[in-house]
Design an enzyme around this catalytic site. Structure first.
Site, PDB file in Angstrom:
ATOM      1  N   GLU A 185       1.215  -0.994   0.066  1.00 49.55           N
ATOM      2  CA  GLU A 185      -0.311  -0.135   0.209  1.00 49.55           C
ATOM      3  C   GLU A 185       0.858   1.288  -0.148  1.00 49.55           C
ATOM      4  O   GLU A 185       0.861   2.128   0.262  1.00 49.55           O
ATOM      5  CB  GLU A 185      -0.780  -0.030   1.156  1.00 49.55           C
ATOM      6  N   HIS A 387     -17.233 -11.312   5.434  1.00 48.85           N
ATOM      7  CA  HIS A 387     -15.915 -10.405   6.338  1.00 48.85           C
ATOM      8  C   HIS A 387     -15.102 -11.041   6.624  1.00 48.85           C
ATOM      9  O   HIS A 387     -16.057 -11.283   8.040  1.00 48.85           O
ATOM     10  CB  HIS A 387     -16.519  -8.836   6.500  1.00 48.85           C
ATOM     11  N   HIS A 388     -14.151 -11.429   7.445  1.00 47.19           N
ATOM     12  CA  HIS A 388     -13.605 -12.315   8.189  1.00 47.19           C
ATOM     13  C   HIS A 388     -12.141 -11.346   7.918  1.00 47.19           C
ATOM     14  O   HIS A 388     -11.147 -11.703   6.999  1.00 47.19           O
ATOM     15  CB  HIS A 388     -12.874 -13.213   7.355  1.00 47.19           C
ATOM     16  N   GLU A 389     -11.403 -10.676   9.561  1.00 46.91           N
ATOM     17  CA  GLU A 389     -10.546 -10.601   9.377  1.00 46.91           C
ATOM     18  C   GLU A 389      -9.807 -10.717  10.496  1.00 46.91           C
ATOM     19  O   GLU A 389      -9.950 -11.188  11.298  1.00 46.91           O
ATOM     20  CB  GLU A 389     -11.021  -8.443   9.573  1.00 46.91           C
ATOM     21  N   HIS A 468      -8.155  -8.758   0.982  1.00 48.35           N
ATOM     22  CA  HIS A 468      -7.564  -7.333   1.832  1.00 48.35           C
ATOM     23  C   HIS A 468      -6.141  -7.629   2.413  1.00 48.35           C
ATOM     24  O   HIS A 468      -5.876  -8.728   3.023  1.00 48.35           O
ATOM     25  CB  HIS A 468      -8.393  -6.643   1.989  1.00 48.35           C
ATOM     26  N   GLU A 493      -9.593   3.837   0.370  1.00 47.12           N
ATOM     27  CA  GLU A 493      -9.801   3.891   2.042  1.00 47.12           C
ATOM     28  C   GLU A 493      -8.481   4.971   2.363  1.00 47.12           C
ATOM     29  O   GLU A 493      -9.091   6.293   3.040  1.00 47.12           O
ATOM     30  CB  GLU A 493      -9.212   3.136   2.516  1.00 47.12           C
TER      31      GLU A 493
END
Length: 686
Positions: A185, A387-389, A468, A493
């Site tokens: 990033e 969603h799995h963070e 991600h 973001e």
């Protein structure tokens, strides 16, 4: 020509094969050569006087890559560099056309020639053997190492890989640094090629003679990712992502490394319209994947990114049952296929960044009824996107992975966004407990193994993965078509956190760098053009629409608050119409880092779409519509930068609309504002 459906089993594609017998003496200098099908690219392989394997590459008779070394440093023996002799070689060729279940284009052509060169070290260097396979296409080449079974080595412990790319010219490079804390990033740098330090791939270059190159890798499986380190001048060498265990890669023989690739073209267009890495991956292993449908989606996400809502429980909690129902209603009304909900599960209340040991992937927060929400979405014809963070804690995730996917399958959730927010990586090895946290780079061998484990587990339950903070894309979506998307770059973001945090040239650079590796979940559609505290985006309103055509993904988000989407009905109309799956894609105008305009044909209709993004320089273009069907006339609905639009002031909101009647060969004039864009729908007239 052979057309292979996406679900077909792998077929033998060898059309010719010859074995060259005999052993060449160490340092004899006798080269082994092969050429691309059209003869334009030629590789020559030999050993030097020290027995070091080297290769050179010419294109159109001009040396492009000078003598470049091959080999390994191993952790438990002499290097596998010196003392080699060539013991034989094999040639083969293949040609086919294969079908993607989804993608930038429906059909992909694969036409290549192979050269396999066999090396063996003399006894005083260990008598170890390695084969190197070169695959030559008309628009690039790949090489990989194939380590056969052998009595002198059962397990290979690789301290580093020493593949060189000795470019013969300087020029310009677009790149991000390898191994930095924030993963991929980063803002792309533009420098002279001989000013690069250590870079992630893909790295894109334009040589002094105008030749365009992109160096990357393909089929990254059970191996550390390759970073590219400049050695001297314009010579680069591979270096592998580190491991805290010592050796960067540990593999039992036999095995094959990932491919090291170079796309080669006369123009930026030739880099973009290039399927090299896809063709170097194995065919679809999953069979029929029609349970995944490309879609556009909205989500409970931008509010957390901006700080309006929170992932953690409490009065600002974003993922509530009531809010999710509201978003489901909006999705159903406007034709969006899914609603992403982040922060629905337990584990967000503490310090989860780079930790993640408290996350549950089956238990919801008290104010979120997972079963009720998924049932409500199903009645409305909408899917919940899971969603799995992990916070980088892959041991905790792997311990719950089977139960988590089983739960989503039961509830009809067919896509999951995974996350790995951590400075560098996660847990080291199987056997570590969720409470044991030891840092590893996000693209080391352990993390590469983990990502594939997630994808394979999800596939068993007919679930697609959008990763991600991922390991970079290397074309594995061909082999595992449920690996639909990745982030793997500086996404939307960042625009929430600072004025012009992603500069106006960021997206036009992504097209020719990050996007060469595969689809990206950039999350466009911020129609308010505002981040937190009203910080402006380096974008016009038209550019937010152009992003849907410039940055490909089979799932495309309209990322703004639904209130802001509703406040822009004409722009929302385009987002509702634009497909997420294409029959054809062509770059019709563009230069690396400056601008990119695509023409893409809908896979499910006769519609064409034209558009893209611009940097900070205003420019006027003449777009020739040669791609249209000559038997049809089209109604063109146009969203374009309004007069005086610029990203630098409130004029970023200026947008103009136009309707024209066009046909094949017509020229469409286009003015792109600083930080601007363009979006056009071409619908066949009745």
């Amino acid at each position: 020509m052979r057309i292979i459906p996406a679900f077909a089993a792998p077929l033998a594609l060898t059309l010719s094969c010859a074995f060259v017998s005999g052993a060449f003496a160490q340092g004899s200098g006798t080269p082994v050569t092969a050429a691309s099908p059209d003869g334009s690219i030629v590789v020559s392989v030999s050993v030097d006087t020290d027995g070091r394997p080297t290769y050179t590459l010419t294109r159109k008779g001009k040396l492009l890559v000078g003598a470049s070394s091959l080999g390994f440093i191993v952790a438990d023996g002499p290097t596998m560099v010196r003392g080699n002799r060539i013991t034989g070689s094999e040639t083969a060729s293949g040609q086919q056309t294969w079908e993607q279940p989804w993608g930038e284009r429906r059909f992909v052509n694969d036409n290549h020639n192979d050269l396999l060169v066999k090396f063996e070290q003399v006894p005083e260097w260990g008598s170890r053997r390695m084969n190197v396979r070169f695959r030559l296409f008309n628009d690039g080449f790949g090489l990989r190492y194939e380590l056969p079974e052998q009595p002198t080595m059962k397990t290979m412990k690789i301290a580093d890989e020493l593949t060189e790319f000795a470019l013969t010219q300087n020029g310009t490079a677009w790149w991000i640094p390898g191994g930095e804390w924030n993963r991929y990033e980063q803002v792309y740098q533009k420098s002279a090629i001989d000013g690069v330090s250590t870079a992630h791939t893909p790295i894109t270059m334009k040589l002094e003679d105008g030749t365009h190159l992109a160096i990357h890798e393909a089929a990254l499986v059970d191996y550390s990712a390759m970073w590219l380190k400049r050695v001297t001048g314009t010579t680069f060498r591979s270096t592998l992502s580190p491991s805290p265990n010592g050796p960067k890669v540990v593999r039992d023989l036999p095995f094959k490394t990932p491919w090291r690739t170079i796309r080669i073209a006369d123009s930026a267009k030739g880099l973009v319209e290039n399927d090299l890495e896809l063709n170097l991956n194995e065919p679809n292993k999953l069979g029929d994947v029609s349970w995944f449908k490309p879609m556009k989606y909205i989500g409970i996400w931008w509010g957390m990114i901006r700080g309006d809502w929170s992932w953690a429980e409490g009065p600002k909690h974003g993922a509530t049952t009531a809010r999710t129902r509201q978003y489901i209603d909006f999705a159903a009304k406007n034709g969006f296929g899914g609603v992403l909900v982040e922060g629905w599960d337990k584990g967000w209340n503490g310090n989860w960044f780079g930790n993640g040991k408290e996350f549950s992937y089956t238990q919801a927060t008290p104010d979120f009824d997972l079963e009720a929400v998924t049932k409500y979405a199903a009645k409305k014809g909408v899917q919940l996107i899971g969603h799995h963070e992990t916070g980088g804690n892959i041991a905790n995730y792997e311990a719950q992975l089977e139960d988590a996917m089983k739960l989503y399958d039961k509830l009809g959730v067919r896509a999951v966004k995974t996350g790995y927010v951590a400075d560098a990586g996660g847990i080291l090895a199987p056997g570590d407990t969720p409470d044991t946290y030891r840092m590893e780079y996000h693209d080391g061998q352990r993390q590469v193994q983990h990502h594939l484990k997630v994808v394979e587990t999800a596939a068993r339950y007919h679930i697609a993965i959008n990763a991600h903070e991922p390991v970079k894309d290397t074309g594995l979506r061909r082999t595992y078509p449920n690996w639909i998307d990745r982030e793997g770059a500086r996404g939307m973001e960042y625009n929430a956190w600072g004025q012009f945090a992603n500069g106006p040239d960021h997206e036009p650079t992504l097209v020719y760098t990050r996007m060469l590796s595969g689809p990206m979940d950039y999350t466009p559609g911020i129609l308010s053009l505002e981040g937190a505290n009203k910080v402006p985006l380096a974008s016009t309103l038209a550019k937010q629409l152009g992003l849907y055509l410039a940055l490909y993904s089979p799932i495309q988000m309209a990322a703004d608050f639904i209130e802001n989407l509703e406040a822009h009905p004409k722009e929302l109309a385009f987002i509702k119409q634009v497909p997420a799956d294409w029959a054809e894609s062509h770059l019709i105008a563009g230069e690396v880092g400056d601008y990119a305009i695509f023409a893409r044909k809908d896979r499910n209709s006769e519609d064409w779409y034209v558009g893209g993004v611009n940097d900070a320089t205003a420019r006027s273009l003449s777009l020739t519509l040669e791609f249209l069907d000559p038997s049809k006339t089209y109604t063109a609905t146009i969203w374009k930068d309004g007069e005086g639009a610029t990203y630098e002031t409130d004029a970023r909101h200026r947008i103009a609309y136009q309707t024209l009647t066009l046909k094949k060969g017509d020229v469409l004039p286009a003015w792109l504002a600083p930080g601007g864009g363009l979006a056009v729908r071409l619908h066949p007239a009745k």
